[in-house]
Design an enzyme around this catalytic site. Sequence first.
Site, PDB file in Angstrom:
ATOM      1  N   GLU A  90     -51.434 -62.375  57.093  1.00  0.00           N
ATOM      2  CA  GLU A  90     -52.300 -61.232  57.351  1.00  0.00           C
ATOM      3  C   GLU A  90     -51.669 -59.934  56.874  1.00  0.00           C
ATOM      4  OE1 GLU A  90     -54.693 -62.492  61.345  1.00  0.00           O
ATOM      5  OE2 GLU A  90     -52.572 -62.082  61.554  1.00  0.00           O
ATOM      6  N   CYS A 103     -49.819 -52.493  56.308  1.00  0.00           N
ATOM      7  CA  CYS A 103     -48.783 -53.186  57.057  1.00  0.00           C
ATOM      8  C   CYS A 103     -48.660 -54.581  56.446  1.00  0.00           C
ATOM      9  CB  CYS A 103     -49.194 -53.258  58.530  1.00  0.00           C
ATOM     10  SG  CYS A 103     -48.014 -54.110  59.566  1.00  0.00           S
ATOM     11  N   CYS A 110     -42.703 -66.488  62.372  1.00  0.00           N
ATOM     12  CA  CYS A 110     -41.506 -65.692  62.675  1.00  0.00           C
ATOM     13  C   CYS A 110     -40.646 -66.444  63.681  1.00  0.00           C
ATOM     14  CB  CYS A 110     -41.910 -64.344  63.255  1.00  0.00           C
ATOM     15  SG  CYS A 110     -40.499 -63.259  63.590  1.00  0.00           S
ATOM     16  N   CYS A 114     -39.637 -62.786  70.026  1.00  0.00           N
ATOM     17  CA  CYS A 114     -39.760 -61.667  70.963  1.00  0.00           C
ATOM     18  C   CYS A 114     -40.836 -62.005  72.018  1.00  0.00           C
ATOM     19  CB  CYS A 114     -40.114 -60.384  70.230  1.00  0.00           C
ATOM     20  SG  CYS A 114     -38.820 -59.893  69.074  1.00  0.00           S
ATOM     21  N   CYS A 117     -44.610 -60.583  71.550  1.00  0.00           N
ATOM     22  CA  CYS A 117     -45.234 -60.469  70.218  1.00  0.00           C
ATOM     23  C   CYS A 117     -45.939 -61.759  69.800  1.00  0.00           C
ATOM     24  CB  CYS A 117     -44.173 -60.102  69.185  1.00  0.00           C
ATOM     25  SG  CYS A 117     -44.827 -59.971  67.508  1.00  0.00           S
ATOM     26  N   CYS A 331     -50.348 -53.866  66.273  1.00  0.00           N
ATOM     27  CA  CYS A 331     -48.985 -54.400  66.273  1.00  0.00           C
ATOM     28  C   CYS A 331     -48.844 -55.537  67.250  1.00  0.00           C
ATOM     29  CB  CYS A 331     -47.990 -53.345  66.700  1.00  0.00           C
ATOM     30  SG  CYS A 331     -47.931 -51.965  65.609  1.00  0.00           S
TER      31      CYS A 331
END
Length: 342
Positions: A90, A103, A110, A114, A117, A331
Amino acid sequence: MLNFYDFTIERLQEYLTQNGFKSFNADQIYKWVYEKKIINFEMMTNISKPLKEFLKENFLLEDLEVHTVQESSDGTVKFLFKLGDGSLIESVLMTHDYGKSICVTSQVGCNMGCAFCASGLIKKARDLKIHELVRQVTSVENHLKIKITHVVVMGTGEPFDNYDNVIDFIKVINYKNGLQIGSRHITVSTCGIVPKILEYANEPIKTNLAISLHAANDELRNRLMPINRAFPLSEIIDACKEYFKISGRRVTFEYILLHGVNDSIQHANELSDLIRGINAYVNLIPYNPVNEFRFKKTDSQKASDFYAQLIKRGINATLRREQGSDIDAACGQLRYKKENGI
Ligand code: SAH
């Protein structure tokens, strides 16, 4: 076949000269592709016939495949791209009064894990290649017929875990005969991989650095961001001081306000103490809820109080406004949704 968008200008010059062409041809081709958006070698009128043939035989110039485009009520546009191997990534385009920023995603999935997230819900499958980074910018430009002025590498993934490709991507988009995105308009955001912060400080193209901090003591940061066990706060702070010494650029600390977790006045004081004396500013980010997690957003009064406390303690800070949350493009919300059947 080679992908044209994998080539920095130096690599293209080298490749062309090795094959009997001239170094200056690289700039001519760059201008056609990046400035004039001509992606048919036949149309490059100042290129010789043998070079045109060579380019046609060796290089691909395709856009990324656009899988889905979603537009938010505030004008933010989220692109879902399908890569050659079927991976979905994305990118998010935001419109500001100062220009258009994208962005960019740096990895498929990933591994940083975290706690707040959404991007980390899908484990890293691989790093993105240079052309996959570059083409997020050019494909969005082509699709919307716009010129992108700012780039943030803050999408899915940890850019400093794909360091070399991210640096080459910056070289391509910053080049004078390329997309010409100014170094001050490019920001890379990291969760805090200390050796790479130091390497980044020494890069010849001086782009901006953002560090996702989110907690000002190790106990809390260990819980929120597992990477902190490898690189604790004291090491990050030292790296930031070194970064400023070498690059002369101030650092941005990103701090998500999480209700009841890191948003009290004591936390603001702790944050002020931690970063006192560093040339930096703090970007306070409202938390965007993710279904799988229990974190809640700090209410706006408390966020303002936190902000005011930082200012009182002499810290430069901004309170970021939210964009794109209605399409899960804000975010920490980037990922493809299984329920969409994708
Ligand atoms: N791995 C890099 C870049 C991706 S995260 C990094 O950690 O910086 C980009 C930014 O989005 C970071 O500041 C991150 O902490 C923030 N973010 C992640 N999840 C969020 C959420 N749910 N709400 C608001 N911001 C979030």
